[in-house]
Design a protein around this motif. Structure first.
Motif, short mmCIF file in Angstrom:
data_model
loop_
_atom_site.label_atom_id
_atom_site.label_comp_id
_atom_site.label_asym_id
_atom_site.label_seq_id
_atom_site.Cartn_x
_atom_site.Cartn_y
_atom_site.Cartn_z
N THR A 109 16.24 33.15 53.19
CA THR A 109 17.35 33.87 53.78
C THR A 109 17.44 35.26 53.17
N SER A 110 17.60 36.27 54.02
CA SER A 110 17.91 37.63 53.59
C SER A 110 19.35 37.91 53.98
N SER A 111 20.10 38.51 53.06
CA SER A 111 21.51 38.78 53.32
C SER A 111 21.88 40.18 52.87
N MET A 169 9.29 37.21 56.59
CA MET A 169 9.80 37.24 57.95
C MET A 169 11.33 37.38 57.98
N ALA A 170 12.02 36.81 56.99
CA ALA A 170 13.48 36.97 56.93
C ALA A 170 13.84 38.45 56.80
N THR A 171 13.10 39.16 55.99
CA THR A 171 13.34 40.60 55.84
C THR A 171 12.95 41.35 57.10
N ALA A 172 11.80 41.02 57.67
CA ALA A 172 11.32 41.72 58.87
C ALA A 172 12.27 41.51 60.05
N ILE A 173 12.74 40.29 60.25
CA ILE A 173 13.66 40.03 61.35
C ILE A 173 14.99 40.74 61.12
#
Length: 157
Positions: free
Chosen positions: A73-75, A115-119
């Motif tokens: 998860t990126s937040s 991918m969490a960062t890219a999305i």
């Protein structure tokens, strides 16, 4: 300049998982600062993992079941400095303000982490193509606490 920070934690988790599997450990869950890789429990059951609420850190937005999967998860609420937060949009050089968090499920922690960062910084029209190419599922939470999920992101409970 190439910054591998968006992949590093996931890569380390994958290395640890491979080491454990090579050593014959079959059942484990690795939590590397919120990025997770899990096999199954000893009874072949899935691990139940909460996805942190992007505003109220003592709450979850839901729980997913993990079995031979990674979750990252990126937040925007966790890494803040001044008026900026992580992650920055490389095009605008400014924080993304239309997304609160992105959670990604896939078979590889490094891919989930990156991918969490890219999305997080991508347009909503690019997200489905990215998920298909990388065989991943995602959940995006917006500032109004609405969300967008890929078609096969597991139902939260």
């Amino acid at each position: 300049k190439l910054d591998l920070g968006a992949l590093g934690k996931g890569y380390l988790i994958d290395l640890i998982a491979k080491f454990l599997q090579t050593a014959g450990v079959q059942n484990f869950l690795i939590n590397g600062g919120g990025d997770i890789y899990a096999t199954s429990k000893a009874n072949d059951q899935s691990w139940q993992v909460a996805i942190e609420h992007p505003v109220y850190f003592d709450q979850a937005i839901g729980v997913v079941k993990l079995k031979n999967q990674a979750l990252a998860t990126s937040s925007s609420q966790r890494r803040k400095f001044g008026n900026f937060h992580h992650p920055l949009n490389f095009r605008t050089k400014r924080p993304t303000d239309d997304v609160l968090s992105v959670s990604v499920l896939t078979s590889c922690a490094m891919v989930a982490d990156g991918m969490a960062t890219a999305i997080f910084v991508s347009s909503s029209s690019d997200r489905p193509m990215m998920a298909r190419k990388l065989k991943a599922e995602y959940l995006v939470v917006f500032p109004d606490l609405g969300f967008q999920a890929s078609p096969d992101f597991p139902r939260l409970y």
